[in-house]
Scaffold this active site. Structure first.
Site, PDB file in Angstrom:
ATOM      1  N   SER A 182       0.425  -1.401  -0.070  1.00  0.00           N
ATOM      2  CA  SER A 182       0.123   0.269  -0.400  1.00  0.00           C
ATOM      3  C   SER A 182       0.475   1.343   0.084  1.00  0.00           C
ATOM      4  O   SER A 182       0.362   2.568  -0.542  1.00  0.00           O
ATOM      5  CB  SER A 182      -1.032   0.286   1.358  1.00  0.00           C
ATOM      6  OG  SER A 182       0.184   0.103   2.795  1.00  0.00           O
ATOM      7  N   HIS A 210      -4.885  -3.151  -2.718  1.00  0.00           N
ATOM      8  CA  HIS A 210      -4.228  -2.074  -4.492  1.00  0.00           C
ATOM      9  C   HIS A 210      -4.306  -3.308  -5.398  1.00  0.00           C
ATOM     10  O   HIS A 210      -3.648  -2.086  -6.413  1.00  0.00           O
ATOM     11  CB  HIS A 210      -3.453  -1.131  -4.246  1.00  0.00           C
ATOM     12  CG  HIS A 210      -3.114  -0.610  -3.147  1.00  0.00           C
ATOM     13  ND1 HIS A 210      -3.873   0.494  -2.560  1.00  0.00           N
ATOM     14  CD2 HIS A 210      -3.294  -0.715  -0.775  1.00  0.00           C
ATOM     15  CE1 HIS A 210      -4.307   1.243  -1.495  1.00  0.00           C
ATOM     16  NE2 HIS A 210      -3.060   0.182  -0.165  1.00  0.00           N
ATOM     17  N   LYS A 239     -11.536   1.065  -2.843  1.00  0.00           N
ATOM     18  CA  LYS A 239     -10.683   1.373  -3.355  1.00  0.00           C
ATOM     19  C   LYS A 239     -10.734   2.105  -4.765  1.00  0.00           C
ATOM     20  O   LYS A 239     -11.654   2.461  -5.061  1.00  0.00           O
ATOM     21  CB  LYS A 239      -9.498   0.689  -3.059  1.00  0.00           C
ATOM     22  CG  LYS A 239      -8.652   1.620  -2.161  1.00  0.00           C
ATOM     23  CD  LYS A 239      -7.455   0.895  -1.292  1.00  0.00           C
ATOM     24  CE  LYS A 239      -7.527   0.989  -0.147  1.00  0.00           C
ATOM     25  NZ  LYS A 239      -6.250   0.164   1.180  1.00  0.00           N
TER      26      LYS A 239
HETATM   27  C1  LIG Z   1      -6.489   0.039   2.296  1.00  0.00           C
HETATM   28  C2  LIG Z   1      -6.349  -1.054   2.785  1.00  0.00           C
HETATM   29  C3  LIG Z   1      -6.698  -2.033   4.152  1.00  0.00           C
HETATM   30  C4  LIG Z   1      -8.157  -1.370   4.693  1.00  0.00           C
HETATM   31  O1  LIG Z   1      -8.889  -1.259   3.818  1.00  0.00           O
HETATM   32  P1  LIG Z   1     -10.298  -0.437   4.068  1.00  0.00           P
HETATM   33  O2  LIG Z   1     -11.393  -1.668   3.366  1.00  0.00           O
HETATM   34  O3  LIG Z   1     -10.483   0.745   3.902  1.00  0.00           O
HETATM   35  O4  LIG Z   1     -10.662  -1.015   5.680  1.00  0.00           O
HETATM   36  C5  LIG Z   1      -6.369  -3.005   3.624  1.00  0.00           C
HETATM   37  N1  LIG Z   1      -5.473  -3.891   3.201  1.00  0.00           N
HETATM   38  C6  LIG Z   1      -4.514  -3.026   2.393  1.00  0.00           C
HETATM   39  C7  LIG Z   1      -3.319  -4.031   1.677  1.00  0.00           C
HETATM   40  C8  LIG Z   1      -4.956  -1.612   2.548  1.00  0.00           C
HETATM   41  O5  LIG Z   1      -4.357  -1.082   1.604  1.00  0.00           O
END
Ligand SMILES: *Cc1c(COP(=O)(O)O)cnc(C)c1O
Length: 383
Positions: A182, A210, A239
């Site tokens: 991330s 991601h 995302k």
């Molecule tokens: C953003 C992210 C999360 C969290 O996901 P949310 O739906 O925003 O709680 C979990 N794992 C990774 C690798 C992330 O980048």
């Protein structure tokens, strides 16, 4: 002053002194690209909305129609009365998309990891986590009560070492990693991780928050490694899918156990139907349009080429500046130039690696990317 106020104020002051205090800045997202902050319009390179779907008419229409038909909330945990057919449809769709037998959605990606990991490991077991994996993987590992240890980032030899020395003393072993990291934008070697896990009877968990919508033709990092066996495929709907929520794609037995035992599933209210409906609409678009999914990486690579940085492997490009205060100053400078680029500081990243984290999306105009690259070149020369 009472002890609670004294604690909170002293803690904040100490963080402030290290440039580590965080503040919320009210920001209006005008569309999937532009934001308004302090009365100014900025082009956002800080959102994970890689396909700009959060404002897509098809997603909005799906959500609105679902609200009209089903209301706003699920009403209860899905095991009580909150299991809506739209959510079931989304799970079937996610499983097909990820080529697994079953899926389970959660309130968020954070809740997915903190629910799934403790369902499968506990005291006496071992969780080996890539040192740069997301905070919620670490949270899940710690919550499980298993021993949690880090292996060096993408370092297969180090992981092999840990497995060789510690496998025998542990009950079950889980190896957990981000698929696309991330804060670094690089990709885990899932095929080799899978081989190591097979050799040591360890289970592989990959969190592709991601990757989905961006790599592997939109299907995520697992699709880059067709031979990899990844029994736990976790991700987020928040995302590239432009909405909110998390998921696990796995075998039917694994998903059934999660739905019986994962505390963030059992004791938490079901996903609102409108949230599931918009995620379904996002999957329609992602599956229908490979060119859309190819765009964020193409934009990121245009930037890395122009800025003289190593070629982007995903839509996330880190520009590591080192110190937290210098990184905050750089972020402010970019805001003056019309760009929102977030400064990422410890403890999100290791001390001494504070960075600008630049997230590219399908809709970023090329001329603005060129202007951003010129600004970043200037910043790095000045620093
Ligand atoms: C953003 C992210 C999360 C969290 O996901 P949310 O739906 O925003 O709680 C979990 N794992 C990774 C690798 C992330 O980048």
């Amino acid at each position: 002053m009472d002890s609670l106020q004294a604690f909170a104020e002293a803690k904040l002051a100490a963080l402030e002194a290290k440039s580590l205090k965080r503040t919320l800045v009210e920001t209006r997202r005008l569309d999937g690209l532009w934001i308004e902050r302090d009365g100014r319009r900025l082009l956002s390179f800080s959102c994970n909305d890689y396909l700009n779907l959060s404002h897509h008419p098809a997603l909005k229409a799906a959500a609105v129609a679902a609200v009209e038909a089903h209301g706003t909330g699920a009403g209860a945990s899905r095991l009580v009365t909150g299991d809506h057919p739209v959510v079931e449809r989304l799970e079937a769709r996610l499983a097909a998309f990820k080529n697994t037998k079953a899926a389970c959605v959660f309130g968020s990606g954070y809740l997915a990891n903190t629910g799934v990991i403790p369902t499968f490991v506990g005291p006496g077991d071992l969780v080996l986590v890539d040192e740069l994996a997301h905070a919620c993987i670490w949270a899940g590992a710690k919550l499980s009560g298993a021993e949690a240890a880090a292996f060096r980032h993408n370092d297969l030899a180090h992981l092999a070492d840990l497995l060789a020395t510690r496998r025998a003393g542990a009950g079950k072993v889980l190896v957990a990693t981000d698929g696309v990291f991330s804060m670094d934008g690089d990709i885990a070697p899932l095929d080799q991780l899978s081989d190591l896990c097979a050799a040591h009877d360890a289970w592989l968990l990959s969190d592709d928050a991601h990757g989905v919508g961006v790599v592997g033709g939109g299907r995520g990092s697992a699709a880059l490694f067709p031979t990899a066996r990844i029994p736990f495929q976790i991700g987020t709907l928040s995302k590239a899918l432009g909405g909110y929520g998390g998921y696990l794609c796995a075998s039917k037995a694994v998903v059934d156990l999660v739905k019986t035992r994962a505390r963030t599933f059992v004791y938490s209210t079901g996903m609102p139907p409108a949230v599931a409906a918009s995620a379904l609409a996002a999957l329609d678009l992602i599956e229908a349009d490979p060119a859309l999914c190819a765009a964020p990486i193409a934009k990121a690579r245009l930037f890395t080429r122009l800025a003289g940085l190593p070629e982007a492997q995903s839509a996330v490009v880190p520009v590591i500046l080192g110190e937290a205060d210098a990184t905050l100053a750089a972020s402010r400078r970019l805001a003056e130039a019309g760009f929102s680029v977030v400064a990422i500081r410890p403890p999100t990243v290791p001390v001494g690696t504070a960075r600008l984290r630049i997230a590219f999306s399908a809709g970023h105009p090329d001329d603005e990317i060129a202007r951003l690259a010129a600004e970043v070149v200037r910043l790095r020369e000045a620093g």
